[in-house]
Design an enzyme around this catalytic site. Sequence first.
Site, PDB file in Angstrom:
ATOM      1  N   SER A 141     -14.799   1.594 -11.546  1.00  0.00           N
ATOM      2  CA  SER A 141     -14.621   2.245 -12.839  1.00  0.00           C
ATOM      3  C   SER A 141     -13.451   1.597 -13.603  1.00  0.00           C
ATOM      4  CB  SER A 141     -14.430   3.754 -12.633  1.00  0.00           C
ATOM      5  OG  SER A 141     -14.593   4.453 -13.829  1.00  0.00           O
ATOM      6  N   ASP A 235     -25.908   5.054 -13.784  1.00  0.00           N
ATOM      7  CA  ASP A 235     -24.517   5.373 -14.100  1.00  0.00           C
ATOM      8  C   ASP A 235     -24.479   6.039 -15.481  1.00  0.00           C
ATOM      9  OD1 ASP A 235     -21.836   5.432 -14.692  1.00  0.00           O
ATOM     10  OD2 ASP A 235     -21.449   3.322 -14.231  1.00  0.00           O
ATOM     11  N   HIS A 269     -22.533   6.743 -10.889  1.00  0.00           N
ATOM     12  CA  HIS A 269     -21.263   6.052 -11.144  1.00  0.00           C
ATOM     13  C   HIS A 269     -20.397   5.909  -9.901  1.00  0.00           C
ATOM     14  CE1 HIS A 269     -17.989   4.513 -13.552  1.00  0.00           C
ATOM     15  NE2 HIS A 269     -17.177   5.465 -13.141  1.00  0.00           N
TER      16      HIS A 269
END
Length: 330
Positions: A141, A235, A269
Amino acid sequence: RLVKRDVQSPFLLQLEVLEGHGERPGRLLAQAQHERAFLRDGVRRVPVREGRIRATLFLPPGDGPFPGIIDLYGTGGGLPEYRACLLANHGFAVLALAFYSYEDLPKGMKEFHLEYFEEAVNYMLQHTQVKGPGIGLLGHSKGGDLCVSMASFLKGITATALINGSVANVGAVLRYKDITIPPLGVDLKRVKVSESGIADIIEALNNPLEGPDQQSFIPLEKAECRFLFIVGQDDHNWKSEFFAVEGSKRLQAHGKEKPEIVCYPGAGHYIEPPFFPMCAASMHLLFGKPVMWGGEPKAHSEAQIDAWQQIQAFFRKHLTGKPSGTSSKL
């Protein structure tokens, strides 16, 4: 989201099978306890407070030196150690690095200075237990785009693996010497909120290929390392596959080697190490509300198992020169 705060103790999971189903459980038919240890015997956990660095170094058992990796998480801040620790169980010297919201580090995500991350890179390069000449970076991320920035501007990086990372700078100003990279623009009007109050932020970020937002695209063509993009195709935090593809195009346009891109349909994600439960939604510190992370439980779980093998094989190949016999099973 389920995370492991203290890697020095195991996860204990109590399993019970009860008769019938519905509101009132029947009699207990069977029970068992499942234990998952994080630190294997002989792995050393070394808190690091050198200069400005706030981190924890995990060293595998035996005589080094070992291939070295810096591990970065995202906007949650603090100092998550569990992924670094699990990687050290497989023979890597791994530095879990905090970069905000921890001890005396900045409390918020306003701006980051690459000099801080450079200190951590130099710490690893100079460590007697870390095998040179370069180290690896692993980021998820926001940690992913920080790793891209480190690889683009700092020396001594040989391999960079991103888990649902961005190739544009996101969420905070990035500074290094006389260089400033602004964060990618956000349009909150594009956020959709479900009846349950959970936000879908997939469309919130601007396109880094258009207008002034092009200044946020990190110049990854400057990097002297190999890249691996791990992509969850469901995601909902941001468009990870788009970022991976655009990063690949940019590298190749500048005569650099094509990166490895491993895509997982149905993965969200938070692609964690294997056997962590999928987190479908949780609080997002930047947005200040719960957001949807995406993912379908079975596909996501299988992606976590495969991605873990892919990441280790990538670092073995580029940090030790030894190819690994792993191939994607998905």
